[in-house]
Structures are given as structure tokens and as C-alpha cells.
Write a protein that holds these residues in place. Structure first.
Motif, short mmCIF file in Angstrom:
data_model
loop_
_atom_site.label_atom_id
_atom_site.label_comp_id
_atom_site.label_asym_id
_atom_site.label_seq_id
_atom_site.Cartn_x
_atom_site.Cartn_y
_atom_site.Cartn_z
N SER A 279 -8.55 9.69 7.26
CA SER A 279 -7.41 10.59 7.01
C SER A 279 -6.73 10.25 5.70
O SER A 279 -6.38 11.14 4.91
CB SER A 279 -6.41 10.49 8.16
N VAL A 280 -6.55 8.95 5.44
CA VAL A 280 -5.93 8.53 4.18
C VAL A 280 -6.85 8.85 3.00
O VAL A 280 -6.40 9.35 1.96
CB VAL A 280 -5.61 7.02 4.21
N ASN A 282 -9.09 11.12 2.71
CA ASN A 282 -9.19 12.57 2.47
C ASN A 282 -7.89 13.19 2.00
O ASN A 282 -7.89 14.25 1.35
CB ASN A 282 -9.65 13.29 3.74
N ASN A 283 -6.75 12.54 2.33
CA ASN A 283 -5.43 13.11 1.97
C ASN A 283 -4.50 12.04 1.44
O ASN A 283 -3.43 11.79 2.00
CB ASN A 283 -4.80 13.77 3.21
N PRO A 284 -4.86 11.37 0.35
CA PRO A 284 -4.06 10.22 -0.11
C PRO A 284 -2.61 10.58 -0.47
O PRO A 284 -1.70 9.80 -0.21
CB PRO A 284 -4.84 9.73 -1.34
N GLN A 285 -2.41 11.77 -1.07
CA GLN A 285 -1.05 12.13 -1.49
C GLN A 285 -0.09 12.22 -0.31
O GLN A 285 1.10 11.97 -0.43
CB GLN A 285 -1.06 13.46 -2.26
N GLN A 286 -0.63 12.57 0.85
CA GLN A 286 0.19 12.66 2.05
C GLN A 286 0.81 11.31 2.41
O GLN A 286 1.86 11.24 3.05
CB GLN A 286 -0.66 13.17 3.21
N TYR A 287 0.17 10.25 1.95
CA TYR A 287 0.63 8.89 2.26
C TYR A 287 1.22 8.20 1.04
O TYR A 287 1.44 6.99 1.05
CB TYR A 287 -0.53 8.07 2.81
#
Length: 350
Positions: A279-280, A282-287
Motif C-alpha cells: 500500500s505504501v 503504490n501510494n507513497p504520497q498518501q503517507y
């Protein structure tokens, strides 16, 4: 033949994983219901045991630990805290082999983990790490020492109410599976690993553990070093390696509840170590992250253990990197993972 040989050579450059960040730090409840956390496994949870054994898998030199307690390298495979620290009931979880341990350290939890450890005996022969079985022997020693200090009744309370976390398998999938590929296919090997995992959990139970969280395998094919070696020009995640992790995870998730149902008064939880990391990635900006395909140390492509050293430049802002070196996560990465995982683990075990 190239994959087994290169992976075995690569192991001589690094000792396995440690992952670790997120939106504020979470720890297990600091209450009498959880007197201690005891960790077993590899470098995801090794807080310095490898400092005291003969192995190449060490991290007791800068820039490792540059953000830990004023820049002190402790043997954690990270720039700061690792997963074991965030799962603990205190600020950080000390290594059992640390000669400076105090009685209170034993009472509130220690790590027996060793960077490079694996269920497969071949893994430990290559890494010279403390095997899971030898970690159990250290645990027996711990029980004996603690009994002498505080008595059997207090030790029984610790055994019954503490949280035990187990994180192994990664070195097996990176090192030993390729090395054994001429004799075993992935399914056969993963089935063997699952049986070894269940056996370890049962032995831990027989020594008194009742609340046990067992980590699945992470997406090893997305580690920066694996991308560099086997991900092609574009350094993509290595699908075959991730599939081996997923197969092990699916079998373990199915078998753990069956084992738990046969062990009276036990609570055994499957800890998903794969999907939170994907999840991180694939979507680093979310974190709040920017870089997920290379480490902060050096070029971030292959530097790990002694190749990540005082002469290695580091990134300007490691809080934006998921990986610290080409295998291990930053403290921020560890915190992210634990923030995603700990609430479910608490619900399962407490």
C-alpha cells in the motif's frame, strides 16, 4: 543458476530486513494487562543482538542509528527505531544479549531476534545468525534468570499476559529458496516454511507464550536491492519473488487458526506484513513519502550493512524515504507499518 548464486552473494552484503513510521507513534497499551513484549526473528526485530555474535550482518556503525538517541548506532538496521521498538510497551525494546540489561528490562520485554535469521537451517548456515531454535534457547535462559529474580508466580504472569511477536521467513525467501531451487519448487519450499513456522509457534507456546503475533512475509521483490539485481532496466518489483511471499502468506494464514484452536488458552494472530507495505509502495504520497524504490543511504540501489558506512552520503531528508538502505526501512517506514497493523493486533490478542 544466476539467481541463487547472486542472492547468496548478496546475503554476504546484507543481513535481512527491518521495517519501520507514520502519523505519530503508537505502542501497545502501557498497562498491567501487557507487562512485556518479547520479539523473535530477523533484522526486522533485531535491536542489537548481532553486535555480540560473529556475523557480517551488523549495523552498529554510522550512518545506522544516526537518528536514534542522539545519533547512536545500536545494531538496529535503520536510521532510528525499528519495528520491535514501536511494538513495545516502552520507548525502545533492548536486545537480550546486551550486557547492560537491567532487571526492569527483562520484566518489560526484550528482543531475541537476529539479523539474517531464517527457519531454514541453510539460511542460518549462510548468515551465521542466531537461528529461531537458538533464540528459543535464549528464551529458556531468560525464563530461568527471571524466575531467580522475581519468582515463578511473577514469571507465569509475564508469560500468560505478554505479547510475543515473531518475524522470520524473509531471509529464507531471498536466500535459501533460490539456493534450493534445483531440488524444490516454490510450492514445496513454501509448504516446508509454513510447517517450520507452525512448529516454532508451538514450541513458543510450550515454553509459556499465550499471545503470539506471527508476521507474514513482506513483498521481498520490492526491496531496492532486489529491484536493482532482478527488476530489469526499469527496476520494477520482482514478481516471482513477491509471488513466493504471497503463497507462503496464504498457506500460513490458513494454518495458523487451526494451530491456535489446538492450543488451549492461546491467542495466535496472523500479522499481515505484505499488504501494508505494498500500500505504501503504490501510494507513497498518501503517507507523506516521496521515494520508495531506493534507500536513503548512498545511491540507495545496493548499499546495505558494511556498504552503508561512514563514507556513504545520505539523503537530505530521510523522513521522505520508505527505505533506509537497500533492504531495511527507515524509522518513518516502521512507524507507518505499525500504525496500520497494531490496532488489529491488539484486537486479536488482548
Amino acid at each position: 543458476m544466476l539467481l541463487p548464486v547472486v542472492n547468496v552473494i548478496l546475503f554476504c552484503v546484507y543481513a535481512t530486513v527491518c521495517l519501520c513510521r507514520g502519523q505519530g507513534t503508537i505502542n501497545l497499551p502501557k498497562s498491567s494487562s501487557v507487562p512485556a513484549v518479547l520479539a523473535f526473528g530477523d533484522s526486522f526485530l533485531d535491536t542489537g543482538n548481532n553486535n555480540y555474535i560473529t556475523t557480517l550482518g551488523k549495523a552498529n556503525f554510522l550512518p545506522y542509528g544516526k537518528d536514534f538517541m542522539g545519533g547512536k548506532p545500536t545494531g538496529r538496521f535503520s536510521n532510528g527505531k525499528n519495528i520491535a521498538d514501536f511494538f513495545g510497551v516502552k520507548e525502545y525494546l533492548p536486545a537480550y544479549l546486551d550486557p547492560s540489561l537491567q532487571v526492569n528490562d527483562l520484566l518489560t520485554g526484550v528482543s531475541f531476534a537476529s539479523g539474517g535469521s531464517g527457519y531454514d537451517p541453510l539460511t542460518n548456515n549462510i548468515s551465521l545468525a542466531i537461528s529461531p531454535l537458538d533464540q528459543l534457547n535464549l528464551f529458556k535462559q531468560y525464563i530461568g534468570n527471571l524466575t531467580t529474580m522475581v519468582g515463578e508466580e511473577a514469571v507465569m504472569n509475564i508469560m500468560n499476559n505478554s505479547v510475543f511477536i515473531v518475524c522470520v521467513s524473509t531471509n529464507d525467501l531471498i536466500i535459501s529458496l533460490p539456493a534450493r531451487s534445483l531440488q524444490d519448487d516454490v510450492l514445496t519450499y513454501d509448504r516446508m516454511l509454513v510447517n517450520l513456522t507452525l512448529s516454532f509457534v508451538q514450541q513458543l507456546y510450550e515454553l509459556g507464550a499465550r499471545r503470539i503475533g506471527v508476521f507474514s512475509a513482506p513483498p521481498v521483490g520490492c526491496f531496492p536491492a532486489e529491484r536493482t539485481l532482478f527488476g530489469g532496466v526499469l527496476r520494477k518489483c520482482v514478481q516471482k519473488e513477491n509471488e513466493a511471499s504471497q503463497l507462503y502468506n496464504s498457506m500460513l494464514k490458513e494454518q495458523l487458526p487451526l494451530l491456535g484452536s489446538s492450543l488451549p488458552q492461546s491467542k495466535i494472530a496472523f500479522v499481515d506484513f505484505y499488504n501494508p507495505l505494498i500500500s505504501v509502495i503504490n501510494n507513497p504520497q498518501q503517507y507523506g513519502l516521496d521515494v520508495i524504490d531506493r534507500g536513503c543511504c548512498g545511491t540507495g540501489l545496493l548499499e546495505v550493512v558494511f556498504l552503508c558506512n561512514r563514507l556513504s552520503p545520505t539523503c537530505l531528508d530521510d523522513s521522505k524515504f520508505f527505505f533506509w538502505d537497500s533492504i531495511h526501512l527507515t524509522e518513518i517506514g516502521c512507524n507507518i507499518f505499525v500504525n496500520q497493523t497494531l490496532p488489529g493486533l491488539v484486537n486479536s490478542l488482548l
